[in-house]
Design a protein around this motif. Structure first.
Motif, PDB file in Angstrom:
ATOM      1  N   SER A 133      -5.272   0.137 -10.909  1.00  0.00           N
ATOM      2  CA  SER A 133      -6.198  -0.990 -10.904  1.00  0.00           C
ATOM      3  C   SER A 133      -7.385  -0.698 -11.821  1.00  0.00           C
ATOM      4  O   SER A 133      -7.416   0.316 -12.524  1.00  0.00           O
ATOM      5  CB  SER A 133      -6.704  -1.238  -9.480  1.00  0.00           C
ATOM      6  N   THR A 134      -8.388  -1.574 -11.780  1.00  0.00           N
ATOM      7  CA  THR A 134      -9.624  -1.341 -12.536  1.00  0.00           C
ATOM      8  C   THR A 134     -10.539  -0.368 -11.799  1.00  0.00           C
ATOM      9  O   THR A 134     -11.614  -0.032 -12.282  1.00  0.00           O
ATOM     10  CB  THR A 134     -10.343  -2.686 -12.797  1.00  0.00           C
ATOM     11  N   GLY A 136      -1.537  -5.476 -16.023  1.00  0.00           N
ATOM     12  CA  GLY A 136      -2.921  -5.182 -16.380  1.00  0.00           C
ATOM     13  C   GLY A 136      -3.016  -3.814 -17.020  1.00  0.00           C
ATOM     14  O   GLY A 136      -2.539  -2.830 -16.467  1.00  0.00           O
ATOM     15  N   HIS A 161      -5.369  -0.765 -19.076  1.00  0.00           N
ATOM     16  CA  HIS A 161      -6.692  -0.190 -19.322  1.00  0.00           C
ATOM     17  C   HIS A 161      -6.568   0.908 -20.367  1.00  0.00           C
ATOM     18  O   HIS A 161      -5.560   1.617 -20.417  1.00  0.00           O
ATOM     19  CB  HIS A 161      -7.280   0.408 -18.046  1.00  0.00           C
ATOM     20  N   GLY A 201     -10.770  -2.714 -19.467  1.00  0.00           N
ATOM     21  CA  GLY A 201      -9.608  -3.480 -19.035  1.00  0.00           C
ATOM     22  C   GLY A 201     -10.068  -4.635 -18.148  1.00  0.00           C
ATOM     23  O   GLY A 201     -11.236  -4.739 -17.825  1.00  0.00           O
ATOM     24  N   THR A 202      -9.238  -5.571 -17.873  1.00  0.00           N
ATOM     25  CA  THR A 202      -7.819  -5.381 -17.942  1.00  0.00           C
ATOM     26  C   THR A 202      -7.194  -6.573 -18.665  1.00  0.00           C
ATOM     27  O   THR A 202      -7.823  -7.615 -18.799  1.00  0.00           O
ATOM     28  CB  THR A 202      -7.212  -5.218 -16.543  1.00  0.00           C
ATOM     29  N   SER A 208      -1.183   1.333 -16.988  1.00  0.00           N
ATOM     30  CA  SER A 208      -0.720  -0.045 -16.853  1.00  0.00           C
ATOM     31  C   SER A 208      -0.226  -0.265 -15.439  1.00  0.00           C
ATOM     32  O   SER A 208       0.518   0.552 -14.891  1.00  0.00           O
ATOM     33  CB  SER A 208       0.419  -0.305 -17.846  1.00  0.00           C
TER      34      SER A 208
END
Length: 546
Positions: free
Chosen positions: A62-63, A255, A257, A293-294, A339
């Motif tokens: 995740s972020t 997503g 980053h 990101g993302t 990812s």
């Protein structure tokens, strides 16, 4: 007390066919481990199976923010913003060592998505919905104040900025701390164990599963009163294995980053900004690096190891160029990437960025309970919802269980009476650790990362293997990960227990062979197994660098 280690894993597997569980959970990400914790603390005999490592999917990609979803106000997802906003504070109270308040800057530009007035009102509503503490309520900054916070920002058209609090986290470590607490409270959690087939009663109701140990190939029959499908991007696959295929349609989005060294991209301040194509992107400084990101694109490829493409990287580099024109960064400056795949509930006519991140729960005709969608921040509330449903269903067959206690339950490593005590704790513990000959920097990192589990790590100093070729700081955290955090492979340690593949890949290159040697010796791997896991680590390193 149970131990969360490969040795305990073998114990569970050796007796699993003689047990009947109240609940079997498929999926070892933040949602599945959260459900396991809620179930076991309500007295339900609980088993969780995960085909990879814990948090190996979306929950480590995740972020890395526990955030309330400011952008969802634009989509009028008021209830979701209110729910997850309040959950931020709960996660922080229960795990302050992996959840840290961080002021976020939202720059405001002429002709941008957010105007001064709308930003001020939006952040005020956000504060209200999320129940933000007085000291963390939003501030509106002038143009000069905004540039003082982040000099790299684009100056042309800048009007000012909104300044508000979000929470930074390590998503994988949060998942691990939830898992450790679930095991401590009595649940059985198995990684590298795949659910292969459902079992049914004579009237076509679910009664258990066949699972496969991915390390040995051995197959086990496990009985369970209720089955929960919390497998994230794989929920449709699991639904498809059920006799009655019914449920929602999922849309997978990817997503991505990218990570850049701080010397090349000297970002001072976390930034949340809108892009020319109407997306919202984060740029976050962390440990001498900056990550950005993302992306949000439809994903239809292999789920286990989603790839980062050159197109993905170029998109994020254009985002950097757009918002930070003075920062000259290119493809060669990207040190590592990750990812993740989001499982979203499909909504006709909506693009990836427009689809709601809310969670949904549904039950098939055979009794399979599936949860999909949702956000990292809301994991505890999602788990409570599913466990409430489980308890209701089990009461119908004569079982009794209590109410959820997870709102006030400290996670493993987070057992502080007051989160504000964390900084003094880190300083004090770091000084103690230096008595082992560990540098103050490494000692501080250990105390900060492991919180109230730090003493457990220090007490391992007398039992770790000697002459390892590793600094003692690494030996201790590695040994702790083996004995108390269920690592089974070097990738588990480097990617999901330390995060160094993402944020310090040169460190990984320096110590990878010594770490592999230590694990091989302690866990008694064959030469073939050692070579197989070395190859897997090299592949993950190449993917991160690709």
């Amino acid at each position: 007390m149970k131990k969360f280690s490969y040795m305990d894993r073998n114990r569970v597997l050796s007796g699993i066919e003689g047990d009947e569980y109240d609940v079997i959970i498929i999926g070892g990400g933040i949602t599945g481990t959260g459900i396991a914790l809620d179930c076991t603390t309500r007295g339900l005999k609980t088993l969780l199976v995960e085909m990879q490592d814990f948090a190996a999917g979306t929950s480590s990609r995740s972020t890395k923010l526990i955030h309330g979803g400011l952008r969802y106000l634009k989509q009028f997802e008021v209830k979701m913003v209110a729910d997850v906003g309040k959950e931020r504070a709960i996660v922080y109270e229960n795990a302050p060592h992996v959840t840290h308040p961080e002021w976020m800057l939202l720059p405001i530009y002429k002709k941008g998505t957010f105007g001064k007035y709308s930003t001020s009102i939006g952040l005020q509503v956000y504060d209200f919905l999320a129940g933000v503490k007085r000291r963390e309520k939003r501030k509106m900054l002038s143009r000069d104040e905004t540039l003082k916070k982040e000099p790299l920002l684009k100056k042309e058209g800048l009007l000012g900025g909104g300044y508000y609090v979000e929470y930074r986290t390590d998503d994988a470590r949060l998942t691990i701390e939830v898992a450790k607490k679930a095991v401590e409270k009595g649940a059985d959690l198995l990684s590298y164990t795949e659910m292969e087939e459902f079992l049914y009663t004579s009237d076509a109701r679910l009664s258990g599963v066949y699972i496969k140990d991915m390390l040995t190939g051995n197959r086990f029959r496990v009985n369970g009163k209720k089955i929960v499908n919390a497998s994230g991007p794989w929920v449709e696959k699991i639904i498809g294995m059920d006799r009655k295929i019914d449920g929602k349609s999922l849309l997978h989005t990817k997503g991505v980053h990218i990570v850049i060294d701080g010397a090349k991209f000297p970002l001072r301040q976390p930034i949340y900004f809108d892009t020319p194509d109407g997306r919202m992107v984060f740029a976050i400084p962390r440990s001498g690096k900056a990550y950005v990101g993302t992306t949000d694109t439809v994903f239809e490829d292999e789920l286990q190891h989603p790839q980062v493409t050159v197109k993905d990287k170029e998109y994020l580099l254009k985002c950097i160029e757009f918002m930070f024109p003075a920062a000259s960064v290119g493809l060669d400056d990207i040190e590592s990437t990750w990812s993740g795949v989001r499982p979203l509930i499909h909504e006709a006519g909506k693009g990836p960025s427009e689809i709601s991140r809310k969670d949904e729960v549904w039950i098939s005709e055979t009794g399979l309970i599936t949860i999909a969608g949702g956000k990292l921040t809301g994991y505890r509330k999602m788990a409570e919802t599913v466990t409430n449903l489980l308890c209701k269903e089990l009461r119908n067959v004569g079982m009794q269980s209590g109410s959820s206690i997870t709102k006030d339950l400290k996670l493993s490593g987070g057992e502080f009476n007051n989160p504000k005590k964390l900084p003094n704790f880190i300083t004090s513990k770091a000084r103690e650790i230096t008595s082992l000959g560990i540098s103050i920097e490494d000692a501080t990192n250990i105390a900060a990362l492991y919180g109230t589990n730090t003493d457990v790590i220090v007490n391992l100093a007398n039992e770790v293997l000697k002459e390892t070729g590793l600094p003692l700081s690494i030996t201790l955290t590695l040994h702790y990960a083996i004995k108390h955090e269920m690592i089974l492979t070097p990738v588990d340690y480097f990617m999901r227990r330390t995060g160094t593949i993402f944020f310090d890949i040169n460190w990984v290159e320096t110590w990878k062979l010594s770490v592999i040697d230590y694990m091989a010796q302690f866990m008694e791997w064959t030469q073939e197994r050692k070579e197989e896991l070395t190859e897997e680590l090299e592949l993950r390193i190449l993917e991160a660098k690709a």
